[in-house]
Write a protein that holds these residues in place. Structure first.
Motif, PDB file in Angstrom:
ATOM      1  N   ALA A 147       0.831  -1.190   0.000  1.00 35.04           N
ATOM      2  CA  ALA A 147       0.000   0.000   0.000  1.00 35.04           C
ATOM      3  C   ALA A 147       0.871   1.248   0.000  1.00 35.04           C
ATOM      4  CB  ALA A 147      -0.905   0.008   1.222  1.00 35.04           C
ATOM      5  N   THR A 148       0.305   2.348  -0.444  1.00 35.83           N
ATOM      6  CA  THR A 148       1.052   3.602  -0.459  1.00 35.83           C
ATOM      7  C   THR A 148       1.210   4.115   0.957  1.00 35.83           C
ATOM      8  OG1 THR A 148      -0.939   4.948  -0.643  1.00 35.83           O
ATOM      9  CG2 THR A 148       0.043   4.151  -2.700  1.00 35.83           C
ATOM     10  N   PRO A 149       2.264   4.908   1.204  1.00 31.31           N
ATOM     11  CA  PRO A 149       2.452   5.472   2.546  1.00 31.31           C
ATOM     12  C   PRO A 149       1.233   6.264   3.030  1.00 31.31           C
ATOM     13  CG  PRO A 149       4.439   5.750   1.247  1.00 31.31           C
ATOM     14  CD  PRO A 149       3.396   5.218   0.315  1.00 31.31           C
ATOM     15  N   ASN A 150       0.562   6.956   2.117  1.00 32.14           N
ATOM     16  CA  ASN A 150      -0.603   7.748   2.531  1.00 32.14           C
ATOM     17  C   ASN A 150      -1.735   6.850   3.007  1.00 32.14           C
ATOM     18  OD1 ASN A 150      -2.065  10.358   2.692  1.00 32.14           O
ATOM     19  ND2 ASN A 150      -3.367   9.408   1.121  1.00 32.14           N
ATOM     20  N   LEU A 152      -1.415   3.871   4.294  1.00 27.02           N
ATOM     21  CA  LEU A 152      -1.018   3.326   5.591  1.00 27.02           C
ATOM     22  C   LEU A 152      -1.222   4.347   6.706  1.00 27.02           C
ATOM     23  CD1 LEU A 152       2.233   1.354   4.699  1.00 27.02           C
ATOM     24  CD2 LEU A 152      -0.021   0.432   5.224  1.00 27.02           C
ATOM     25  N   ARG A 153      -0.940   5.600   6.430  1.00 25.93           N
ATOM     26  CA  ARG A 153      -1.176   6.636   7.433  1.00 25.93           C
ATOM     27  C   ARG A 153      -2.655   6.742   7.775  1.00 25.93           C
ATOM     28  NH1 ARG A 153       3.051   9.432   4.717  1.00 25.93           N
ATOM     29  NH2 ARG A 153       1.530  10.492   3.360  1.00 25.93           N
ATOM     30  N   CYS A 154      -3.490   6.635   6.755  1.00 23.04           N
ATOM     31  CA  CYS A 154      -4.936   6.701   6.987  1.00 23.04           C
ATOM     32  C   CYS A 154      -5.419   5.526   7.832  1.00 23.04           C
ATOM     33  CB  CYS A 154      -5.691   6.725   5.655  1.00 23.04           C
ATOM     34  SG  CYS A 154      -5.452   8.241   4.693  1.00 23.04           S
ATOM     35  N   LEU A 155      -4.957   4.338   7.503  1.00 25.23           N
ATOM     36  CA  LEU A 155      -5.339   3.159   8.277  1.00 25.23           C
ATOM     37  C   LEU A 155      -4.843   3.256   9.708  1.00 25.23           C
ATOM     38  CD1 LEU A 155      -4.687   0.356   5.642  1.00 25.23           C
ATOM     39  CD2 LEU A 155      -6.901   0.954   6.631  1.00 25.23           C
ATOM     40  N   LEU A 159      -7.142   3.279  13.224  1.00 23.53           N
ATOM     41  CA  LEU A 159      -6.936   2.409  14.374  1.00 23.53           C
ATOM     42  C   LEU A 159      -6.609   3.212  15.630  1.00 23.53           C
ATOM     43  CD1 LEU A 159      -6.597  -0.441  15.584  1.00 23.53           C
ATOM     44  CD2 LEU A 159      -4.224  -0.414  14.767  1.00 23.53           C
ATOM     45  N   ASP A 160      -5.656   4.126  15.528  1.00 26.77           N
ATOM     46  CA  ASP A 160      -5.182   4.853  16.703  1.00 26.77           C
ATOM     47  C   ASP A 160      -6.249   5.785  17.274  1.00 26.77           C
ATOM     48  OD1 ASP A 160      -2.772   3.587  16.336  1.00 26.77           O
ATOM     49  OD2 ASP A 160      -1.798   5.295  15.364  1.00 26.77           O
ATOM     50  N   GLY A 225      -2.073  -3.195   8.523  1.00 26.89           N
ATOM     51  CA  GLY A 225      -0.913  -2.984   7.660  1.00 26.89           C
ATOM     52  C   GLY A 225       0.134  -2.047   8.204  1.00 26.89           C
ATOM     53  N   THR A 226       0.126  -1.804   9.522  1.00 20.35           N
ATOM     54  CA  THR A 226       1.060  -0.826  10.087  1.00 20.35           C
ATOM     55  C   THR A 226       2.006  -1.442  11.114  1.00 20.35           C
ATOM     56  OG1 THR A 226      -0.562  -0.228  11.804  1.00 20.35           O
ATOM     57  CG2 THR A 226      -0.610   1.033   9.754  1.00 20.35           C
TER      58      THR A 226
END
Length: 328
Positions: A147-150, A152-155, A159-160, A225-226
């Protein structure tokens, strides 16, 4: 020559020499361990001299390994433990570039059949642009996301920050928030429970009380995915149990590969038990090879009695059959 091949498993290399004379020199075939190819050589003068060095290459020149290791040399006239005599080196740690960077003189009269074991405790490397050396372990390519870094940041934010979370997970020592859709996309077991049961579908709570809150957080980070390699390494036994229970095949495979990667005398019996419990055939075979083919069963003689008192009877039978196969 037939006795120049070096066998490897996990972080252990073993070279069996069929016939070493009083004025001999032998060099092994190259063997791969870590990201380098290696050689062993042995020669006799006044002492028995053992060399360990990486294959000359651009990699070993620009980024030579910083190796921490132990060498064990033994001679054996038969397969019985009473006939084997061992010399074990202290722990060495040094930069290895050429065959002259490490030599271990052994004051012994060993002749005939020799076995040389090298156990790599760590391998470090300096980055090309400079900086502090870091271990090449742990590393697990299975954890790399496409996945793209963006994305992954969204996912990670979902979660957080529990953005639109519709599920509460009750762990052994706390609660976590998650999303049914993400869990269902990752785990066939979750997908089936929500698809086939109206009660499960309407419920906003699940119990994963066999995991701590910290371990379950790492499980969720894998699903989203993080996950970080260090967290995976620390919690992989808990992750293995969850992967088995919730049918997360990729995670189960990643755990099996990593448990095989750092196999050693201190953990091999525990790993064998995990392999049996979760039907991990590759890990089980690796443990058998480590114990019997590489002779590490002699290193766990004190622990083996306790292991047999608690081991499954069918597992003990398989171990006995493995010993018989080797003796043949």
């Amino acid at each position: 020559m037939g006795d120049s091949k070096v066998e490897t498993i996990s972080r252990l290399a073993q070279w069996k020499i069929d016939n070493f004379g009083p004025c001999s020199y032998k060099k092994s075939d190259p063997f791969k361990l870590g990201i380098w190819n290696w050689y062993l050589s042995i020669e006799r003068n006044r002492y028995l001299y053992i060399h360990l060095f990486p294959e000359p290459s651009r990699l070993s020149k620009e980024q030579p390994p910083i190796a921490r290791f132990i060498i064990r040399v033994s001679n054996t006239a038969s397969s019985s433990s009473s006939s084997r005599k061992f010399y074990i080196s202290p722990v060495h740690e040094r930069v290895l570039r050429t065959c002259d960077d490490f030599v271990w003189p052994v004051d012994t009269t060993f002749l005939g059949r020799l076995i040389i074991d090298v156990e790599f405790l760590d391998l470090k490397i300096h980055p090309l642009n400079g900086g502090e050396a870091s271990s090449i372990w742990p590393s697990d390519g299975k954890l790399q996301s496409v996945a793209t870094p963006n994305t992954l940041r969204c996912l990670s934010r979902m979660l957080d920050e529990a953005i639109h979370a519709d599920l509460t997970i009750i762990t052994a020592d706390g609660t976590l928030k998650a999303h049914k859709a993400v869990l269902s996309a990752t785990s066939p077991a979750f997908l089936a429970s929500y698809r086939n049961s109206s009660e499960e579908k309407e419920s906003s709570t699940i119990h994963i009380e066999e995991m701590s809150q910290e371990s379950c957080t790492v499980l969720l980070s894998y699903m989203y995915g993080t996950i970080k390699p260090g967290d995976f390494w620390k919690h992989r036994l808990s992750l293995l149990g969850a992967a088995n229970k919730y049918d997360i095949g990729d995670l189960k495979d990643a755990c099996e590969e990593s448990l095989l990667e750092d196999l050693n005398s201190g953990n091999v019996l525990e790993r064998l038990n995990e392999a049996w419990l979760y039907q991990l055939q590759k890990l089980k075979k690796g443990c058998f090879t480590f114990l019997f083919d590489f002779g590490k069963i002699y290193d766990v003689r004190e622990e083996i009695n306790t292991f047999f008192r608690h081991a499954d009877r069918d597992l003990m039978l398989e171990m006995f059959q493995e010993v018989l196969t080797i003796w043949k």
